[in-house]
Design an enzyme around this catalytic site. Sequence first.
Site, PDB file in Angstrom:
ATOM      1  N   CYS A  32       0.867  -1.152  -0.140  1.00  0.00           N
ATOM      2  CA  CYS A  32       0.071   0.017  -0.002  1.00  0.00           C
ATOM      3  C   CYS A  32       0.868   1.352   0.003  1.00  0.00           C
ATOM      4  CB  CYS A  32      -0.899   0.049   0.991  1.00  0.00           C
ATOM      5  SG  CYS A  32      -2.135   1.561   1.192  1.00  0.00           S
ATOM      6  N   GLY A 133      -0.189  -5.262 -12.062  1.00  0.00           N
ATOM      7  CA  GLY A 133       0.232  -4.027 -12.632  1.00  0.00           C
ATOM      8  C   GLY A 133      -0.177  -4.134 -14.191  1.00  0.00           C
TER       9      GLY A 133
END
Length: 408
Positions: A32, A133
Amino acid sequence: LSQFCANDPEVFVQAALLAQDYCDAIDLNLGCPQMIAKRGHYGAFLQEEWDLLQRMILLANEKLSVPITCKIRVFPEIDKTVKYAQMLEKAGCQLLTVHGRTKEQKGPLAGVASWEHIQAVRKAVSIPVFANGNIQCLSDVEECIRKTGVHGVMSAEGNLHNPALFEGRNPLVWEMAEEYLEIVQKYPCPLSYVRAHLFKLWHHTLQVYQQLREELAKVKTLEGIVDVNRELKLRCQEEIANQKEGEKPKEGLPFFHWICQPYIRPGPKERCKENGASGTEKGVRGKRALEEEEDGNSELLSKNKQKKKLRNPNKSFDPSLKPKYAKCDQCGNPKGNKCVFNMCRGCCKKRAFKETADCPGHGLLFKTKYEKSLSWQSSQKVIQNPEISRRRDVDVGETAVLKEAGDS
């Protein structure tokens, strides 16, 4: 899989023990990059603290009956990223998810994730590796597996905009929205979660129907959200009915706005162009910079701050006028003025719980409540065993008589 964010080995394992019987693995979130993770000292902001991470994973492996997995972000250097992954594997991580961006790559600065980093990690460790991603559609999943050799692929924003991503199809938005709302009605959750999901699903349509976007932001009930969703569906169906033959999607979208599709986040240069600023301007004048430029001009304030200004015309948003707060001894957040430990509420709560202490300044009464519970337990035993209570009274009486006799 249950995911935790943590920075204390003991607290992490205690929490994981409560969840281990209800999941197949415990995941430690080390990816995060948000400001809340920086303030709370967890997520990607622990990636330099290798000793701490080793202790957390080692203890988890020792105490837990389910595997421990980790999700990480990469370092700019491939070599350092590889050593980081190998350290986690050696500590006991049994599956690694690698997000191919650094912790600085977020929001408008996200950019493209590096599959090269992910490929290097995959070759360097023997545990399963998942990639994260650049996943916007099913073909991206297939290409990522082919290029990196990973065992699996995760998607965050791509999946939020199109929940059918891994099925390889692009359904009508209202089909996904209605299916989601049926689940919510069956398994209720906070309204903010529902709103956030619909903002993702209806993202492109809400750029067209701005009024409905504002209604979705303001609505206070699930029934109200369902009504807005229904109105969005009707507007789209009406638009489809009036569509001309050969008409193509606008705004450069691959599909019409009512079809689930990726949202490509604009970079800083694109944002400058959207705001009418030249690419040669000094820096990127984002929303926050504009908000802080002039306090008096309401046009430069966010809607939220404009509302606060209406409620309190004398309110100032000038950062230089903000009071300076004393920092928490533990994490650096503002401490409570009356805290007995000189800490913020979060750190104070941890310490007070650990030491069974009170902090009236934060309204934490662990010691008081513990003593009350002991007193209550003692009274319950007396009620349940009146004979024992009677004998105690007799003993006390006899002791008093003997004491008086001794005194005389």
